[in-house]
Write a protein that holds these residues in place. Sequence first.
Motif, PDB file in Angstrom:
ATOM      1  N   UNK A 125      48.357  13.363 -19.930  1.00 39.13           N
ATOM      2  CA  UNK A 125      49.128  11.996 -20.209  1.00 39.13           C
ATOM      3  C   UNK A 125      48.949  11.131 -18.728  1.00 39.13           C
ATOM      4  N   UNK A 126      48.907  11.796 -17.746  1.00 42.41           N
ATOM      5  CA  UNK A 126      49.066  10.984 -16.737  1.00 42.41           C
ATOM      6  C   UNK A 126      48.146   9.974 -16.219  1.00 42.41           C
ATOM      7  N   UNK A 127      47.102  10.430 -16.966  1.00 44.63           N
ATOM      8  CA  UNK A 127      45.552   9.853 -16.934  1.00 44.63           C
ATOM      9  C   UNK A 127      45.744   8.311 -17.722  1.00 44.63           C
ATOM     10  N   UNK A 128      46.830   8.085 -18.629  1.00 43.62           N
ATOM     11  CA  UNK A 128      46.961   7.199 -19.518  1.00 43.62           C
ATOM     12  C   UNK A 128      48.283   6.335 -19.264  1.00 43.62           C
ATOM     13  N   UNK A 129      48.935   6.862 -18.453  1.00 48.49           N
ATOM     14  CA  UNK A 129      50.509   6.377 -17.818  1.00 48.49           C
ATOM     15  C   UNK A 129      50.358   5.188 -17.156  1.00 48.49           C
ATOM     16  N   UNK A 130      51.360   4.452 -16.969  1.00 52.64           N
ATOM     17  CA  UNK A 130      51.508   3.364 -16.159  1.00 52.64           C
ATOM     18  C   UNK A 130      51.514   3.531 -14.717  1.00 52.64           C
ATOM     19  N   UNK A 131      51.307   4.904 -14.396  1.00 50.91           N
ATOM     20  CA  UNK A 131      51.367   5.343 -13.011  1.00 50.91           C
ATOM     21  C   UNK A 131      49.949   5.226 -12.613  1.00 50.91           C
ATOM     22  N   UNK A 132      49.654   3.953 -12.169  1.00 54.78           N
ATOM     23  CA  UNK A 132      47.998   3.552 -12.161  1.00 54.78           C
ATOM     24  C   UNK A 132      47.412   3.700 -10.587  1.00 54.78           C
ATOM     25  N   UNK A 133      48.261   4.445  -9.824  1.00 54.12           N
ATOM     26  CA  UNK A 133      47.611   4.522  -8.159  1.00 54.12           C
ATOM     27  C   UNK A 133      46.645   5.232  -8.265  1.00 54.12           C
ATOM     28  N   UNK A 134      46.270   6.101  -9.272  1.00 53.45           N
ATOM     29  CA  UNK A 134      45.182   7.028  -8.983  1.00 53.45           C
ATOM     30  C   UNK A 134      44.070   6.501  -9.866  1.00 53.45           C
ATOM     31  N   UNK A 135      42.898   6.112  -9.345  1.00 56.26           N
ATOM     32  CA  UNK A 135      41.595   5.871  -9.794  1.00 56.26           C
ATOM     33  C   UNK A 135      41.138   7.076 -10.597  1.00 56.26           C
ATOM     34  N   UNK A 136      41.361   7.497 -11.733  1.00 55.34           N
ATOM     35  CA  UNK A 136      40.945   8.829 -12.244  1.00 55.34           C
ATOM     36  C   UNK A 136      39.348   8.993 -12.473  1.00 55.34           C
ATOM     37  N   UNK A 137      38.694   9.810 -12.441  1.00 54.94           N
ATOM     38  CA  UNK A 137      39.134  11.254 -12.184  1.00 54.94           C
ATOM     39  C   UNK A 137      39.550  11.544 -10.691  1.00 54.94           C
TER      40      UNK A 137
END
Length: 337
Positions: A195-207
């Motif tokens: 879920x964190x990868x689709x949340x608006x907490x977008x600081x992290x450029x996944x993966x």
Amino acid sequence: MIIKSFKPSDCRESEVTDESAYLSRRRLLGAAAAGGLAAAVPGWARAEDASRYDGVEQGQPPAWFSSKLPSTKWQAATVKGESITPWRDATHYNNFYEFGTDKGDPAQNAGALKTEPWSVVVDGEVGKPGKYALEDFIKPYQLQERIYRLRCVEAWSMVIPWLGFPLSDLLKQVEPTSKARYVRFETLLDPQQMPGQRSSFALIDWPYVEGLRLDEAMHPLAILAVGMYGRELPNQNGAPLRLIVPWKYGFKGVKSIVRISLVEKQPETTWQRIAPGEYGFFANVNPNVDHPRWSQARERRLPSSLFSPNVRQTLMFNGYADEVASLYSGMDLRVNY
Ligand code: MTE
């Protein structure tokens, strides 16, 4: 890192698996293996101590893990004078932003992550690249127990008995080419499950990406872990495969690895990309080099509470200086933080 104030309720000692319970499980596993009862042990030990490992529903361990457990090389001694962190703390006070930013989120949200089947790609500057099913990837290696301090850059710490194998064993097997100078690690990218990868907490450029210099990766203390406390890794701790580099801050310990690449250039890592002035590539534990926003001289050893904060001095290279300091001779550790 997102630093939140510590709530005394985060860790309740009454709910934990204590050190003596873990050590007795270990004795049981070791003795049974020596006595040839190996095959029967994992299920039996699991039932015997199920009540002590509360709070983490793990179901049956993967078959490859059960078949490897009996031949594990158990470590002779614990970390001198330091207790093993209770299971409950190690599995309910986590950083795994793919599952949320609160310390309790990974325990709450990672349970459904599907870790079987799992595959790992090894590529880049290697003679033997490939994509391996996890059980084949693990097959050549005997599991070893390694009881290590884990020091987070946020200034808390734990002592955790990992089960894994030296990263160097894998690297030797895949035959790095003469161009290989760094190892890059990548976590699963799967917004549906994370879920964190689709949340608006977008600081992290996944993966999530981490890296080591090749000589660091070859150091005997660096391991790939598949278990802890004599069991398979819980999802919130990075199942089914994570990196452990005990002399570095915990964020180097990338979880749920799906790709290991040997590369020529120093890879850009997740936290370095977000805040290069705060998180460096090396990230060696160093009480003399503060984080720009807080001191690194001391740490809060879990379990810790308002009335018993359990604060201790942070050690250079997290107490592993004798083993690893030579990797950095001649380097200015204030510049290469
Ligand atoms: N790996 C991934 N993929 N995502 C993360 O958010 N957090 C790191 C590291 N590995 C993280 C990760 C940080 S900041 C720490 S301190 C350790 O995992 C925490 O490991 P633990 O939860 O098992 O204690």
